[in-house]
Design a protein around this motif. Structure first.
Motif, PDB file in Angstrom:
ATOM      1  N   MET A   1       1.028  -1.486  -0.126  1.00  0.00           N
ATOM      2  CA  MET A   1       0.046   0.116  -0.191  1.00  0.00           C
ATOM      3  C   MET A   1       1.014   1.471  -0.407  1.00  0.00           C
ATOM      4  N   THR A   2      -0.067   2.381  -0.562  1.00  0.00           N
ATOM      5  CA  THR A   2       0.839   3.406  -0.057  1.00  0.00           C
ATOM      6  C   THR A   2       0.190   4.148   0.948  1.00  0.00           C
ATOM      7  N   GLY A   3       1.178   4.164   2.007  1.00  0.00           N
ATOM      8  CA  GLY A   3       0.183   4.623   3.759  1.00  0.00           C
ATOM      9  C   GLY A   3      -0.010   6.128   3.713  1.00  0.00           C
ATOM     10  N   GLY A   4      -0.150   6.721   4.564  1.00  0.00           N
ATOM     11  CA  GLY A   4      -0.317   7.932   4.772  1.00  0.00           C
ATOM     12  C   GLY A   4      -1.300   8.694   4.049  1.00  0.00           C
ATOM     13  N   ALA A   5      -2.381   7.768   3.891  1.00  0.00           N
ATOM     14  CA  ALA A   5      -3.683   8.328   2.764  1.00  0.00           C
ATOM     15  C   ALA A   5      -4.678   9.143   4.274  1.00  0.00           C
ATOM     16  N   GLU A   6      -5.201  10.609   2.853  1.00  0.00           N
ATOM     17  CA  GLU A   6      -5.530  11.352   3.582  1.00  0.00           C
ATOM     18  C   GLU A   6      -7.145  11.325   3.604  1.00  0.00           C
ATOM     19  N   CYS A   7      -8.393  11.996   4.755  1.00  0.00           N
ATOM     20  CA  CYS A   7      -9.720  11.685   4.113  1.00  0.00           C
ATOM     21  C   CYS A   7      -9.908  12.874   4.035  1.00  0.00           C
ATOM     22  N   ILE A   8     -10.689  12.595   3.248  1.00  0.00           N
ATOM     23  CA  ILE A   8     -12.068  14.262   3.059  1.00  0.00           C
ATOM     24  C   ILE A   8     -12.935  13.739   3.780  1.00  0.00           C
ATOM     25  N   GLY A   9     -13.310  14.837   4.793  1.00  0.00           N
ATOM     26  CA  GLY A   9     -14.307  14.713   5.894  1.00  0.00           C
ATOM     27  C   GLY A   9     -15.431  14.697   4.668  1.00  0.00           C
ATOM     28  N   ALA A  10     -16.873  13.884   5.537  1.00  0.00           N
ATOM     29  CA  ALA A  10     -17.643  13.583   4.694  1.00  0.00           C
ATOM     30  C   ALA A  10     -18.558  14.507   4.680  1.00  0.00           C
TER      31      ALA A  10
ATOM     32  N   ALA B   1     -18.346   0.676   2.059  1.00  0.00           N
ATOM     33  CA  ALA B   1     -16.851   0.885   1.201  1.00  0.00           C
ATOM     34  C   ALA B   1     -16.478  -0.526   0.567  1.00  0.00           C
ATOM     35  N   VAL B   2     -15.177  -1.011   0.140  1.00  0.00           N
ATOM     36  CA  VAL B   2     -14.978  -2.263  -0.383  1.00  0.00           C
ATOM     37  C   VAL B   2     -13.318  -1.563   0.290  1.00  0.00           C
ATOM     38  N   THR B   3     -12.662  -2.405   1.291  1.00  0.00           N
ATOM     39  CA  THR B   3     -11.807  -1.935   1.409  1.00  0.00           C
ATOM     40  C   THR B   3     -10.618  -3.552   2.155  1.00  0.00           C
ATOM     41  N   ILE B   4     -10.039  -3.257   2.118  1.00  0.00           N
ATOM     42  CA  ILE B   4      -9.030  -4.890   2.548  1.00  0.00           C
ATOM     43  C   ILE B   4      -8.549  -4.924   4.048  1.00  0.00           C
ATOM     44  N   GLY B   5      -8.236  -5.613   4.735  1.00  0.00           N
ATOM     45  CA  GLY B   5      -7.258  -5.695   6.018  1.00  0.00           C
ATOM     46  C   GLY B   5      -5.617  -5.528   5.875  1.00  0.00           C
ATOM     47  N   ALA B   6      -4.680  -4.734   6.534  1.00  0.00           N
ATOM     48  CA  ALA B   6      -3.658  -4.766   6.216  1.00  0.00           C
ATOM     49  C   ALA B   6      -2.781  -5.417   6.582  1.00  0.00           C
TER      50      ALA B   6
ATOM     51  N   ARG C   1      -8.597   1.693  -7.163  1.00  0.00           N
ATOM     52  CA  ARG C   1      -7.955   1.743  -5.727  1.00  0.00           C
ATOM     53  C   ARG C   1      -8.662   1.131  -4.502  1.00  0.00           C
ATOM     54  N   LEU C   2      -8.270   0.467  -3.149  1.00  0.00           N
ATOM     55  CA  LEU C   2      -8.285  -0.061  -1.727  1.00  0.00           C
ATOM     56  C   LEU C   2      -7.707   0.662  -1.208  1.00  0.00           C
ATOM     57  N   PRO C   3      -8.704   0.890  -0.258  1.00  0.00           N
ATOM     58  CA  PRO C   3      -8.353   1.837   1.183  1.00  0.00           C
ATOM     59  C   PRO C   3      -8.092   0.315   2.017  1.00  0.00           C
ATOM     60  N   VAL C   4      -7.034   0.356   2.692  1.00  0.00           N
ATOM     61  CA  VAL C   4      -6.602  -0.779   3.892  1.00  0.00           C
ATOM     62  C   VAL C   4      -6.580  -0.131   5.226  1.00  0.00           C
ATOM     63  N   ILE C   5      -7.236  -1.176   5.497  1.00  0.00           N
ATOM     64  CA  ILE C   5      -7.942  -0.215   6.932  1.00  0.00           C
ATOM     65  C   ILE C   5      -6.767  -1.261   8.027  1.00  0.00           C
ATOM     66  N   ASP C   6      -6.924  -1.336   9.115  1.00  0.00           N
ATOM     67  CA  ASP C   6      -5.888  -1.753  10.916  1.00  0.00           C
ATOM     68  C   ASP C   6      -7.058  -2.096  11.842  1.00  0.00           C
TER      69      ASP C   6
ATOM     70  N   VAL D   1      -5.376   3.069   7.204  1.00  0.00           N
ATOM     71  CA  VAL D   1      -4.064   2.842   6.981  1.00  0.00           C
ATOM     72  C   VAL D   1      -3.655   3.492   6.011  1.00  0.00           C
ATOM     73  N   GLY D   2      -3.585   3.268   4.461  1.00  0.00           N
ATOM     74  CA  GLY D   2      -2.854   3.524   3.427  1.00  0.00           C
ATOM     75  C   GLY D   2      -4.475   2.741   2.122  1.00  0.00           C
ATOM     76  N   VAL D   3      -3.730   3.000   1.361  1.00  0.00           N
ATOM     77  CA  VAL D   3      -4.475   2.603   0.064  1.00  0.00           C
ATOM     78  C   VAL D   3      -3.689   2.367  -1.138  1.00  0.00           C
ATOM     79  N   VAL D   4      -4.332   1.209  -1.633  1.00  0.00           N
ATOM     80  CA  VAL D   4      -3.528   0.303  -2.651  1.00  0.00           C
ATOM     81  C   VAL D   4      -4.015   1.040  -3.819  1.00  0.00           C
ATOM     82  N   ALA D   5      -3.293   0.827  -4.710  1.00  0.00           N
ATOM     83  CA  ALA D   5      -3.669   1.567  -5.987  1.00  0.00           C
ATOM     84  C   ALA D   5      -3.361   0.292  -7.153  1.00  0.00           C
ATOM     85  N   LEU D   6      -4.447   0.802  -8.257  1.00  0.00           N
ATOM     86  CA  LEU D   6      -4.005  -0.498  -9.229  1.00  0.00           C
ATOM     87  C   LEU D   6      -2.660  -0.870  -9.387  1.00  0.00           C
ATOM     88  N   ALA D   7      -1.606   0.452  -9.622  1.00  0.00           N
ATOM     89  CA  ALA D   7      -0.740   0.392 -10.189  1.00  0.00           C
ATOM     90  C   ALA D   7       0.359  -0.483  -9.102  1.00  0.00           C
TER      91      ALA D   7
END
Length: 138
Positions: free
Chosen positions: A8-17, A78-83, A101-106, A111-117
């Protein structure tokens, strides 16, 4: 075993709802990314917002990006994946849900996002090709 946390690419920032789509567009520009996770006031993931969502669902629909809330564009769960899930599970999840793009949660924490690349770099050549093909077709 290679895990989502490893690729994953760590340090993903959210936009507040409750933040506006205009705020989201500015944040996308500032960060140089094409998507942001949408997080609620409880810091839980509500969805993903892409630059395409802004163009199609807001600008293309003649809505005002300064009044539309980012959370209004979150679609379903949201579709997510565990860290600590395997790279193969990342591949399977991205393929079955057709997400780039797949958000990674712990736990419940982003905690990050896995992009296609990211996924393509971590997979064997045949699997990388299968992933790109699966996400490029309707």
């Amino acid at each position: 075993m290679t895990t989502a946390r490893d690729i994953m690419t760590g340090g993903a920032e959210c936009i507040g709802a409750q933040e506006t789509v205009l705020d989201a567009a500015r944040k996308l520009t500032q960060l140089g990314v094409g998507a942001l996770p949408i997080c609620g006031t409880d810091e839980r993931l509500k969805g993903m917002l892409t630059d395409r969502d802004i163009v199609v669902k807001v600008l293309g629909a003649d809505k005002d990006p300064a009044t539309v809330k980012a959370g209004d564009l979150a679609q379903g769960e949201a579709v997510t994946i565990g860290a600590d899930d395997s790279a193969d599970e990342v591949f399977a999840t991205m393929t079955s849900h057709k997400v780039r793009r797949l958000p990674v949660i712990d736990g419940h924490t982003l905690v990050g996002v896995v992009a296609l690349a990211d996924a393509a770099r971590a997979l064997s050549d045949p699997k990388a090709g299968q992933l790109v093909e699966a996400l490029s077709t309707d």
